[in-house]
Scaffold this active site. Structure first.
Site, PDB file in Angstrom:
ATOM      1  N   ARG A  21       0.832  -1.212   0.000  1.00 58.70           N
ATOM      2  CA  ARG A  21       0.000   0.000   0.000  1.00 58.70           C
ATOM      3  C   ARG A  21       0.862   1.255   0.000  1.00 58.70           C
ATOM      4  O   ARG A  21       0.598   2.214  -0.740  1.00 58.70           O
ATOM      5  CB  ARG A  21      -0.910  -0.024   1.228  1.00 58.70           C
ATOM      6  N   ALA A  22       1.907   1.256   0.817  1.00 58.55           N
ATOM      7  CA  ALA A  22       2.778   2.430   0.899  1.00 58.55           C
ATOM      8  C   ALA A  22       3.502   2.674  -0.420  1.00 58.55           C
ATOM      9  O   ALA A  22       3.633   3.820  -0.861  1.00 58.55           O
ATOM     10  CB  ALA A  22       3.783   2.250   2.035  1.00 58.55           C
ATOM     11  N   VAL A  24       2.520   1.791  -3.447  1.00 60.09           N
ATOM     12  CA  VAL A  24       1.560   2.240  -4.455  1.00 60.09           C
ATOM     13  C   VAL A  24       1.161   3.698  -4.227  1.00 60.09           C
ATOM     14  O   VAL A  24       1.203   4.523  -5.144  1.00 60.09           O
ATOM     15  CB  VAL A  24       0.317   1.332  -4.460  1.00 60.09           C
ATOM     16  N   ARG A  72       7.903 -19.305  -4.359  1.00 59.64           N
ATOM     17  CA  ARG A  72       9.343 -19.511  -4.488  1.00 59.64           C
ATOM     18  C   ARG A  72       9.615 -19.928  -5.931  1.00 59.64           C
ATOM     19  O   ARG A  72       8.871 -20.707  -6.514  1.00 59.64           O
ATOM     20  CB  ARG A  72       9.829 -20.569  -3.500  1.00 59.64           C
ATOM     21  N   GLY A 102      12.621 -11.689   2.022  1.00 59.07           N
ATOM     22  CA  GLY A 102      13.780 -11.997   2.845  1.00 59.07           C
ATOM     23  C   GLY A 102      15.045 -12.180   2.040  1.00 59.07           C
ATOM     24  O   GLY A 102      15.195 -11.638   0.940  1.00 59.07           O
ATOM     25  N   ASP A 103      15.951 -12.988   2.558  1.00 58.47           N
ATOM     26  CA  ASP A 103      17.275 -13.157   1.970  1.00 58.47           C
ATOM     27  C   ASP A 103      17.216 -13.634   0.518  1.00 58.47           C
ATOM     28  O   ASP A 103      17.879 -13.078  -0.354  1.00 58.47           O
ATOM     29  CB  ASP A 103      18.079 -14.144   2.818  1.00 58.47           C
ATOM     30  N   GLY A 170      12.154 -20.620  12.909  1.00 57.08           N
ATOM     31  CA  GLY A 170      13.506 -20.099  13.050  1.00 57.08           C
ATOM     32  C   GLY A 170      14.510 -21.165  12.661  1.00 57.08           C
ATOM     33  O   GLY A 170      15.182 -21.741  13.509  1.00 57.08           O
ATOM     34  N   ARG A 171      14.595 -21.433  11.366  1.00 62.54           N
ATOM     35  CA  ARG A 171      15.499 -22.486  10.892  1.00 62.54           C
ATOM     36  C   ARG A 171      16.965 -22.096  11.104  1.00 62.54           C
ATOM     37  O   ARG A 171      17.793 -22.898  11.529  1.00 62.54           O
ATOM     38  CB  ARG A 171      15.231 -22.772   9.407  1.00 62.54           C
ATOM     39  N   GLY A 185       8.921 -15.725  30.065  1.00 68.54           N
ATOM     40  CA  GLY A 185       9.543 -16.372  31.213  1.00 68.54           C
ATOM     41  C   GLY A 185       9.829 -17.844  31.031  1.00 68.54           C
ATOM     42  O   GLY A 185       9.710 -18.630  31.976  1.00 68.54           O
ATOM     43  N   ARG A 211      12.832 -27.469  44.114  1.00 69.85           N
ATOM     44  CA  ARG A 211      12.350 -26.358  44.932  1.00 69.85           C
ATOM     45  C   ARG A 211      10.824 -26.199  44.855  1.00 69.85           C
ATOM     46  O   ARG A 211      10.266 -25.196  45.275  1.00 69.85           O
ATOM     47  CB  ARG A 211      13.041 -25.053  44.548  1.00 69.85           C
ATOM     48  N   ILE A 250       0.774 -21.004  11.879  1.00 65.14           N
ATOM     49  CA  ILE A 250      -0.055 -20.008  12.561  1.00 65.14           C
ATOM     50  C   ILE A 250       0.764 -18.749  12.853  1.00 65.14           C
ATOM     51  O   ILE A 250       0.230 -17.647  12.955  1.00 65.14           O
ATOM     52  CB  ILE A 250      -0.641 -20.587  13.868  1.00 65.14           C
TER      53      ILE A 250
END
Length: 319
Positions: A21-22, A24, A72, A102-103, A170-171, A185, A211, A250
């Site tokens: 959008r930006a 265009v 691809r 990406g790369d 995260g390959r 956490g 604990r 997801i």
């Protein structure tokens, strides 16, 4: 320059539509004709190209995915495929190109620039693994999707007193796992950039159990191996009951966060600005909340690295 093109390539990421959008609207604001190239480099080769108007990008800023679709394309890695793409650019009179991806997408943009077609790369990938920018389009949205899932999983982990293994994307880059693990956490974060020993993971689980800790969350980036395999090894070494959640695709979907919408809008518009300035073979990015641009060859030669101070902090806080 009178005509420019825009395409999205590789894996989709939330915020790509905001970037389109930006491009265009920035282009039309400066009296340029803007052409959308559908299905990435495959669409460039086949000539799946259409002129975009202001209304073409209406009502898309809040939508995930990419209206231009993505694919691809192994053929574009060949000189013959690149030449077919260049012939289509000539056919439509496109004088500059914005590539969002990406790369691998940047590799294609580099080839086009080397052959005389001004091309600007806009970093769009949930992995946040492109040098030359603090954040890539889609990372923040994917991160929040992961955090939301972990929050829900922690509720049931607490109820059933189990160890939960959560596998995230995260390959080759551990940013999603690291940021999500610190934000939620997690007791242990396994990322491809840091070597891990299962004995240390087990020792931390056992210390917590001694604990009185009844449940644990372990985040595994897919580049470190299967979450299922990690869970089996933990059960074998500890006898603790484990459950595995593989978040999968997801993480790619959903409405982009405000951060990603603003980031995509800024980077997409800046890409057009660089073309108007006569620049080519550049990538745009954001560093310390300031827009930057770098030579695309330089960016591709650099290796992405995680924030090791953040990684150390995650270890210190999960004792």
């Amino acid at each position: 320059m009178k005509r420019i093109g825009v395409l999205t390539s590789g894996g989709d990421s939330p915020g790509m539509n905001a970037a389109i959008r930006a491009v265009v609207r920035k282009g039309i604001y400066h009296d340029l004709e803007v052409y959308g190239i559908y299905n990435g480099y495959a669409g460039l080769i086949s000539g799946n190209i259409k002129k975009l108007e202001l209304g073409s990008v209406g009502d898309i800023i809040h939508r995930g995915g990419t209206m231009l679709h993505s694919a691809r394309c192994l053929e574009f890695k060949t000189p013959e495929g690149q030449q077919k793409g260049i012939e289509q650019l000539k056919k439509y009179g496109i004088e500059g190109l914005v590539v969002i991806g990406g790369d691998g997408s940047f590799q294609g943009a580099k080839k086009l620039s080397e052959q005389g077609y001004p091309t600007i790369g806009v970093p769009g990938t949930i992995d946040n693994d492109i040098p030359g920018t603090d954040f890539t389009i889609g990372f923040d949205t994917a991160l929040n999707t992961i955090i939301d899932a972990i929050d829900k999983i922690r509720d049931t982990a607490t109820s059933h007193e189990r160890t939960y293994i959560i596998e995230v994307m995260g390959r080759d880059a551990g940013d999603l796992a690291l940021w999500a693990g610190l934000a939620d956490g997690a007791e242990t974060i396994l990322i491809p950039e840091e070597e891990h020993k299962m004995e240390q993971v087990v020792q931390k689980l056992q210390r917590g159990h001694e604990r009185g800790k009844k449940h644990s969350i372990i985040i595994v980036a897919e580049g470190c191996g299967s979450g299922v395999d990690v869970a089996k090894e933990i059960e074998t070494l500890t006898g603790f009951e484990t459950r595995v959640t593989v978040l999968g695709h997801i993480q790619r979907g959903g409405s982009p966060t405000a951060f990603d919408r603003v980031l995509a809008s800024r980077l997409g518009a800046q890409a057009v600005e660089l073309l108007l300035q006569g620049k080519a073979g550049r990538t745009v990015g954001i560093e310390n909340n300031k827009l930057v641009d770098y030579d695309i060859t330089e960016v591709l030669s650099r290796k992405h690295s995680i924030d090791r101070d953040m990684y150390r902090l995650s270890q210190e806080l999960s004792i």
